[in-house]
Design a protein around this motif. Structure first.
Motif, PDB file in Angstrom:
ATOM      1  N   THR A 192       0.835  -1.208   0.000  1.00 29.65           N
ATOM      2  CA  THR A 192       0.000   0.000   0.000  1.00 29.65           C
ATOM      3  C   THR A 192       0.865   1.251   0.000  1.00 29.65           C
ATOM      4  N   LEU A 193       1.900   1.251   0.835  1.00 27.27           N
ATOM      5  CA  LEU A 193       2.786   2.418   0.907  1.00 27.27           C
ATOM      6  C   LEU A 193       3.565   2.600  -0.397  1.00 27.27           C
ATOM      7  N   ARG A 194       4.038   1.504  -0.962  1.00 25.81           N
ATOM      8  CA  ARG A 194       4.802   1.609  -2.215  1.00 25.81           C
ATOM      9  C   ARG A 194       3.930   2.163  -3.336  1.00 25.81           C
ATOM     10  N   ALA A 195       2.674   1.735  -3.383  1.00 20.71           N
ATOM     11  CA  ALA A 195       1.759   2.248  -4.412  1.00 20.71           C
ATOM     12  C   ALA A 195       1.531   3.745  -4.202  1.00 20.71           C
ATOM     13  N   ALA A 196       1.379   4.162  -2.938  1.00 20.31           N
ATOM     14  CA  ALA A 196       1.146   5.581  -2.647  1.00 20.31           C
ATOM     15  C   ALA A 196       2.365   6.442  -2.939  1.00 20.31           C
ATOM     16  N   GLN A 249       4.193  12.166   0.134  1.00 21.90           N
ATOM     17  CA  GLN A 249       4.991  12.494   1.317  1.00 21.90           C
ATOM     18  C   GLN A 249       4.562  11.680   2.537  1.00 21.90           C
ATOM     19  N   HIS A 250       3.263  11.552   2.716  1.00 19.31           N
ATOM     20  CA  HIS A 250       2.757  10.831   3.884  1.00 19.31           C
ATOM     21  C   HIS A 250       3.154   9.363   3.823  1.00 19.31           C
ATOM     22  N   ALA A 251       3.113   8.771   2.640  1.00 18.38           N
ATOM     23  CA  ALA A 251       3.508   7.372   2.490  1.00 18.38           C
ATOM     24  C   ALA A 251       4.992   7.191   2.821  1.00 18.38           C
ATOM     25  N   GLU A 263       6.547   5.066   6.009  1.00 13.92           N
ATOM     26  CA  GLU A 263       7.538   3.992   5.814  1.00 13.92           C
ATOM     27  C   GLU A 263       8.786   4.258   6.650  1.00 13.92           C
ATOM     28  N   ARG A 264       9.246   5.510   6.685  1.00 18.23           N
ATOM     29  CA  ARG A 264      10.428   5.858   7.482  1.00 18.23           C
ATOM     30  C   ARG A 264      10.149   5.660   8.972  1.00 18.23           C
ATOM     31  N   LEU A 265       8.954   6.074   9.385  1.00 18.96           N
ATOM     32  CA  LEU A 265       8.583   5.947  10.796  1.00 18.96           C
ATOM     33  C   LEU A 265       8.469   4.480  11.203  1.00 18.96           C
TER      34      LEU A 265
END
Length: 222
Positions: A172-176, A186-188, A192-194
């Motif tokens: 989901t994050l990679r797609a975003a 930016q939020h994705a 991921e970093r967090l």
């Protein structure tokens, strides 16, 4: 058989929950939770929907968790259809504290994407607690549609909810991260970093994400 003094106590407690003084309402909620009685449940839920003080609402929620979930959960689920945003939000919050997964079907996509930020945030937290094993990827997909939403507090709530689901959020994050909307992008990245470095802090993760997105855009333009 109900004794007269019990009826008097019940009446006084119910009246105290509506007292103009917030400290008296707080003490009443504490007393009701200390000695649970099904006769208090409806009033507790009613107060949750309109109580203006955060700390009193928290005590009302605690009092509800002290009662049998078989009685409270169906009544709280009914509140999820309320037109009053606070009623929906506090019912979701209370369901997350009770943790009874029978409430899961009531955590709908409509609630997870509710126009009111407080309702949506409460729905995200409840969903993470109640989601059955195996349904986490689908939940992550719905939560992913909310990336970039709202101000920092709302975005942090969503990031925490996603991170709590574990590795299933990565697709989901990679797609975003390929989203053309810079806020979602930016939020994705920040989420991921967090997830990799919880001690870094959300503000740091967001600022770092902004730099990454800016660099990407500069590279595309070049």
């Amino acid at each position: 058989m109900t004794m007269p003094q019990e009826d008097t106590y019940t009446t006084r407690a119910l009246q105290a929950l509506e007292n103009r003084g917030s400290s008296i309402r707080l003490q009443a909620a504490l007393a009701v939770g200390t000695t649970p009685d099904p006769r208090f449940i409806d009033k507790l839920i009613e107060r949750c929907a309109i109580e203006p003080e955060f700390y009193v609402r928290e005590m009302l929620t605690w009092a509800l968790t002290r009662h049998a979930s078989s009685v409270t959960v169906p009544k709280l689920i009914d509140e999820l259809g309320s037109e009053r945003a606070q009623a929906r939000s506090q019912a979701l919050h209370t369901l997350s504290k009770i943790g009874d997964r029978q409430a899961w079907p009531a955590i709908t996509r409509a609630l997870l994407t509710d126009a009111d930020d407080e309702v949506a945030r409460s729905a995200w937290r409840a969903a993470v607690v109640l989601v059955p094993e195996g349904e986490e990827p689908e939940l992550a997909g719905v939560l992913g549609t909310q990336l970039g939403r709202g101000e920092r507090e709302t975005q942090l709530s969503l990031s925490r909810a996603l991170i709590a689901l574990g590795e299933v959020i990565m697709p989901t994050l990679r797609a975003a991260m390929t989203d053309l909307d810079p806020r979602s992008h930016q939020h994705a990245i920040a989420t991921e970093r967090l997830s990799r470095d919880p001690d870094a802090g959300f503000e740091f993760a967001i600022e770092e994400a902004k730099r990454v997105v800016a660099l990407d855009m500069a590279g595309q333009e070049g």
